[in-house]
Write an enzyme that holds these catalytic residues in place. Structure first.
Site, mmCIF file in Angstrom:
data_model
loop_
_atom_site.group_PDB
_atom_site.id
_atom_site.type_symbol
_atom_site.label_atom_id
_atom_site.label_comp_id
_atom_site.label_asym_id
_atom_site.label_seq_id
_atom_site.Cartn_x
_atom_site.Cartn_y
_atom_site.Cartn_z
ATOM 1 N N THR A 6 0.825 -1.204 0.000
ATOM 2 C CA THR A 6 0.000 0.000 0.000
ATOM 3 C C THR A 6 0.861 1.256 0.000
ATOM 4 O O THR A 6 1.999 1.247 0.489
ATOM 5 C CB THR A 6 -0.901 0.014 1.257
ATOM 6 O OG1 THR A 6 -1.546 1.287 1.401
ATOM 7 C CG2 THR A 6 -0.083 -0.244 2.519
ATOM 8 N N TYR A 50 -1.782 0.034 10.825
ATOM 9 C CA TYR A 50 -1.935 -0.548 9.486
ATOM 10 C C TYR A 50 -0.699 -0.305 8.640
ATOM 11 O O TYR A 50 -0.169 -1.220 7.987
ATOM 12 C CB TYR A 50 -3.171 0.049 8.807
ATOM 13 C CG TYR A 50 -3.322 -0.342 7.356
ATOM 14 C CD1 TYR A 50 -3.742 -1.624 7.005
ATOM 15 C CD2 TYR A 50 -3.054 0.567 6.334
ATOM 16 C CE1 TYR A 50 -3.887 -1.988 5.670
ATOM 17 C CE2 TYR A 50 -3.198 0.214 5.008
ATOM 18 C CZ TYR A 50 -3.608 -1.062 4.682
ATOM 19 O OH TYR A 50 -3.748 -1.426 3.356
#
Length: 354
Positions: free
Chosen positions: A131, A174
């Site tokens: 990501t 995250y």
């Protein structure tokens, strides 16, 4: 590299999720056998599984399991000709609420996959869904300028987007868990010689995306407009992202896989690039124009790790594989709107008549 020469399946972890099921569909359509490992925990994944089976039958095998459990991972990896690892906890907000669970899924789960490949099938290519959050907030407030309804970086070097040379700055649980996994995948190529590649993805959108407030924001915005629901914008709405249509994202994954001898050991940023960059407020205007719906929205505080600006430089991926994004944002939004309308709005009307 021709990945269709033998009958061994391509394994997709998280293959009933949004990107995973689109990848599975594309692979099966071109003739590959596909094995999917998914724990069916998220909304929409069981429906995606049924869709895959209805389209491809026995060409796709779907196994219920979790990457945190090494046994099913090992069993499937042993028989795979390639591994596309997309299984993950995907929401920053969920990671803040439960960082241990986030770590176990994203970091430990990825290590389970890598160890299974290293010990039981070391020739199998491994592609990992990373990501852009590994870059953290990326730009300080004094490095951006607000122009109309969007932020832009002051430094002209960033006009082409963020390259893989940008330093990692893991922000939020995250970002830390995905960043750790990202680095493990990259390092297993260096230390153990595995044929791995990392794709650091920006905002992917398109059909079969069951978007919500925490993840899949483009689908969430569009579905909220169709339903007449009020949106909450975290921040001021001028934050910019580049959007990539899922069909183009799938072709990028296959380009990396099919050229694994060139792409092995590499990290690639994957997104729509500057031509598909849009701010949240600009997207709301585009959705209003395309759907004819007036969107009601309000504002709330920025969330941890939110980036005021992120646009992908895809030149490294283009140079390595020839891939580049092809679907303009307006065209992709139209395709997503058509799918959301058919899936949610027509069903809603039928339920009202029942």
């Amino acid at each position: 590299m021709n990945m269709t020469r033998d009958n061994k399946p391509v394994l997709i972890t998280g293959g009933c999720g949004f990107i995973g099921c689109n990848l599975a569909d594309r692979l099966a359509t071109r003739g590959d056998q596909v094995a999917v490992l998914d724990n069916h925990a998220r909304a929409g994944v069981r429906e995606n599984a049924q869709w895959l089976k209805s389209r491809h039958g026995d060409r796709i095998a779907i196994v219920t399991g979790d990457v945190r459990d090494s046994i099913p991972v090992i069993e499937l990896v042993r028989e795979a000709k390639a591994v596309l690892h997309l299984a993950a906890q995907v929401a920053v907000t969920s990671s803040v609420d439960d960082p241990v669970d986030d770590f176990e899924i994203n970091a430990r789960g990825t290590l389970n996959v890598l160890e299974a490949v290293r010990l039981h099938n070391p020739c199998a290519p491994v592609l990992f869904a990373s990501t852009n959050k590994v870059y953290g907030r990326l730009i300080r407030d004094n490095q951006i300028a607000r122009i109309d309804q969007r932020y832009q970086p002051i430094d002209p070097v960033l006009a082409a987007g963020v390259s893989e040379a940008a330093p990692l700055d893991l922000y939020s649980p995250y970002g830390c868990s995905k960043g750790a996994a990202d680095q493990y995948v990259h390092d297993y190529a260096r230390v153990y010689g595995l044929r791995t590649a990392v794709l650091r993805m920006s905002c992917i959108y398109g059909p079969r995306q069951f978007g919500n407030e925490d993840q899949g924001w483009i689908a969430h915005f569009l579905l909220s407009a169709l339903r007449g629901m009020r949106l909450t914008i975290y921040g001021d709405g001028c934050q910019v992202r580049d959007a990539l249509f899922v069909g183009d994202a799938v072709e990028a994954w296959l380009a990396v896989l099919d050229n694994i001898e060139t792409t092995r050991g590499r990290v690639f940023n994957l997104g729509g690039g500057p031509s598909n960059a849009v701010s949240l407020l600009e997207l709301i205007a585009l959705i209003s124009q395309g759907s004819g719906a007036k969107i009601q929205f309000g504002f709330a505080d920025w969330r941890p790790g939110d980036q005021p600006w992120y646009v992908t430089d895809v030149s490294a991926l283009t140079a390595a594989t020839g891939w580049q994004p092809k679907t303009p944002l307006v065209t992709g939004l139209g395709a997503l709107q058509s799918w959301l309308t058919a899936r949610f709005m027509q069903q809603r009307g039928q339920e009202a008549l029942a």
